[in-house]
Design a protein around this motif. Structure first.
Motif, PDB file in Angstrom:
ATOM      1  N   LEU A 127      -2.746   4.701   0.460  1.00 33.03           N
ATOM      2  CA  LEU A 127      -3.499   4.934  -0.773  1.00 33.03           C
ATOM      3  C   LEU A 127      -2.835   4.233  -1.954  1.00 33.03           C
ATOM      4  O   LEU A 127      -3.513   3.628  -2.792  1.00 33.03           O
ATOM      5  CB  LEU A 127      -3.611   6.444  -1.035  1.00 33.03           C
ATOM      6  N   TYR A 128      -1.514   4.292  -2.018  1.00 35.98           N
ATOM      7  CA  TYR A 128      -0.770   3.619  -3.084  1.00 35.98           C
ATOM      8  C   TYR A 128      -1.054   2.111  -3.055  1.00 35.98           C
ATOM      9  O   TYR A 128      -1.283   1.489  -4.099  1.00 35.98           O
ATOM     10  CB  TYR A 128       0.720   3.895  -2.901  1.00 35.98           C
ATOM     11  N   VAL A 129      -1.054   1.531  -1.865  1.00 31.46           N
ATOM     12  CA  VAL A 129      -1.325   0.093  -1.729  1.00 31.46           C
ATOM     13  C   VAL A 129      -2.753  -0.224  -2.159  1.00 31.46           C
ATOM     14  O   VAL A 129      -3.005  -1.232  -2.829  1.00 31.46           O
ATOM     15  CB  VAL A 129      -1.072  -0.366  -0.282  1.00 31.46           C
ATOM     16  N   MET A 130      -3.703   0.640  -1.786  1.00 28.55           N
ATOM     17  CA  MET A 130      -5.098   0.397  -2.166  1.00 28.55           C
ATOM     18  C   MET A 130      -5.278   0.398  -3.673  1.00 28.55           C
ATOM     19  O   MET A 130      -6.015  -0.416  -4.232  1.00 28.55           O
ATOM     20  CB  MET A 130      -6.015   1.450  -1.524  1.00 28.55           C
ATOM     21  N   LEU A 131      -4.604   1.317  -4.362  1.00 33.54           N
ATOM     22  CA  LEU A 131      -4.803   1.465  -5.807  1.00 33.54           C
ATOM     23  C   LEU A 131      -3.878   0.587  -6.637  1.00 33.54           C
ATOM     24  O   LEU A 131      -4.206   0.240  -7.784  1.00 33.54           O
ATOM     25  CB  LEU A 131      -4.615   2.932  -6.216  1.00 33.54           C
ATOM     26  N   GLY A 132      -2.718   0.227  -6.085  1.00 36.34           N
ATOM     27  CA  GLY A 132      -1.750  -0.543  -6.858  1.00 36.34           C
ATOM     28  C   GLY A 132      -1.569  -1.975  -6.403  1.00 36.34           C
ATOM     29  O   GLY A 132      -0.995  -2.793  -7.122  1.00 36.34           O
ATOM     30  N   GLY A 133      -2.024  -2.281  -5.185  1.00 34.52           N
ATOM     31  CA  GLY A 133      -1.881  -3.637  -4.686  1.00 34.52           C
ATOM     32  C   GLY A 133      -0.495  -3.979  -4.194  1.00 34.52           C
ATOM     33  O   GLY A 133      -0.216  -5.134  -3.850  1.00 34.52           O
ATOM     34  N   GLY A 134       0.414  -3.009  -4.153  1.00 33.05           N
ATOM     35  CA  GLY A 134       1.773  -3.236  -3.673  1.00 33.05           C
ATOM     36  C   GLY A 134       2.322  -1.984  -3.035  1.00 33.05           C
ATOM     37  O   GLY A 134       1.674  -0.927  -3.056  1.00 33.05           O
ATOM     38  N   LEU A 135       3.510  -2.084  -2.469  1.00 36.49           N
ATOM     39  CA  LEU A 135       4.121  -0.970  -1.745  1.00 36.49           C
ATOM     40  C   LEU A 135       4.994  -0.111  -2.660  1.00 36.49           C
ATOM     41  O   LEU A 135       5.628  -0.632  -3.579  1.00 36.49           O
ATOM     42  CB  LEU A 135       4.973  -1.511  -0.596  1.00 36.49           C
ATOM     43  N   PRO A 136       5.061   1.199  -2.402  1.00 33.54           N
ATOM     44  CA  PRO A 136       5.885   2.069  -3.249  1.00 33.54           C
ATOM     45  C   PRO A 136       7.376   1.982  -2.950  1.00 33.54           C
ATOM     46  O   PRO A 136       8.194   2.263  -3.828  1.00 33.54           O
ATOM     47  CB  PRO A 136       5.358   3.474  -2.932  1.00 33.54           C
ATOM     48  N   PHE A 137       7.741   1.613  -1.724  1.00 28.21           N
ATOM     49  CA  PHE A 137       9.152   1.584  -1.325  1.00 28.21           C
ATOM     50  C   PHE A 137       9.443   0.229  -0.696  1.00 28.21           C
ATOM     51  O   PHE A 137       8.929  -0.085   0.378  1.00 28.21           O
ATOM     52  CB  PHE A 137       9.448   2.720  -0.333  1.00 28.21           C
TER      53      PHE A 137
END
Length: 282
Positions: A207-217
């Motif tokens: 979900l983070y990748v879908m909304l931000g276009g990048g990885l959280p970690f």
């Protein structure tokens, strides 16, 4: 390929490949319906862990899509037949001849919240179906989320899946460093025993990748990525997430909670306001 497989299906062109085998399009000789057949080369299964994964893949693929809820079960790739000879194991599966979520995100991320919510709802419904049948997927990532060519999504590739019990409550804890570095839950990296909520963490990363276009970690190596995952310092940089709603960020925090007891279950995630509102869709 086995004589029985050729009797039941007409084998067509190659449509994919992986570490252990090749996926072909095939057509049922009796109904004319199209499927995919995953042909796994046993000679490549040198590692005992890989052998164990392949041995259980057929069983867990079948279990994962056996939910009494046909709607949630429709979001997992279903197993239609198993054929085996001395050299290969052949799994006949639903044909998903669209792209996968990884390809979609490579072209279109970040996604609008309503589109991300629609995709995430299907993913969590698939996870819920798995968990109700005692199966943890353990490798949730965009590459394993397929578009079926008819507007739907299917969770695929149960080669890393684990069995934890039934009824949505972990009766058997799992172990082993299984999954993909950027998406794996911290308790897995720490070498602890863990339950099915590892899938929720991984879906939160998606979900983070879908909304931000990048990885959280992130990190320059697998070790650095694992260190970032274990820290679990979830950030939403304003330059990237300034447009993302507080409700979406709340869901991601609850899905990627380091405290497993506070992390949402699949059923709880489906009841989150951001999901039920369709990402604020109007």
């Amino acid at each position: 390929m086995t004589e029985a497989l050729h009797r039941d299906y007409q084998i067509g062109e190659e449509i994919g490949s992986g570490r252990f085998g090749i996926v072909y399009r095939c057509t049922s000789s009796s109904s004319g319906e199209q499927f995919a057949v995953k042909s796994i080369n046993k000679a490549l299964l040198v590692d005992p862990v890989d052998r164990d994964c392949i041995d259980t893949e057929a069983k867990l693929t079948h279990l994962a899509s056996s939910s009494s809820s046909s709607h949630s079960g429709s979001h997992t790739v279903r197993l239609h037949g198993v054929y085996e000879d001395s050299s290969f194991l052949h799994l006949v599966l639903d044909l998903c001849d669209g792209s996968d979520l990884f390809d979609h995100l490579s072209r279109h991320a970040p996604l609008p919240e309503p589109e991300a919510a629609s995709i995430m709802t299907s993913v969590i419904e698939a996870i819920s179906s798995c968990h109700k049948n005692g199966v943890a997927h353990r490798d949730i990532k965009p590459d394993n989320i397929l578009f079926d060519g008819q507007g739907g999504l299917r969770l695929a590739d149960f080669g890393s899946a684990g069995w934890f019990g039934g009824g949505g409550n972990s009766t058997t804890m799992m172990s082993g460093l299984v999954g993909t570095a950027h998406y794996v839950a911290p308790e897995v990296v720490r070498g602890e025993e863990y339950g099915e909520k590892v899938d929720i963490w991984s879906a939160g990363v998606v979900l983070y990748v879908m909304l931000g276009g990048g990885l959280p970690f992130e990190g320059g190596s697998a070790v650095e990525v694992f260190e970032a995952v274990m820290r679990g310092n979830l950030r939403f940089p304003t330059r990237i997430f300034g447009w993302v709603s507080p409700e979406a960020k709340d869901l991601m925090r609850r899905m990627m909670s380091k405290d497993v007891s506070r992390r949402l279950s699949a059923e709880q995630a489906l009841r989150h306001p951001w999901i039920t509102s369709g990402g604020g869709a109007r």
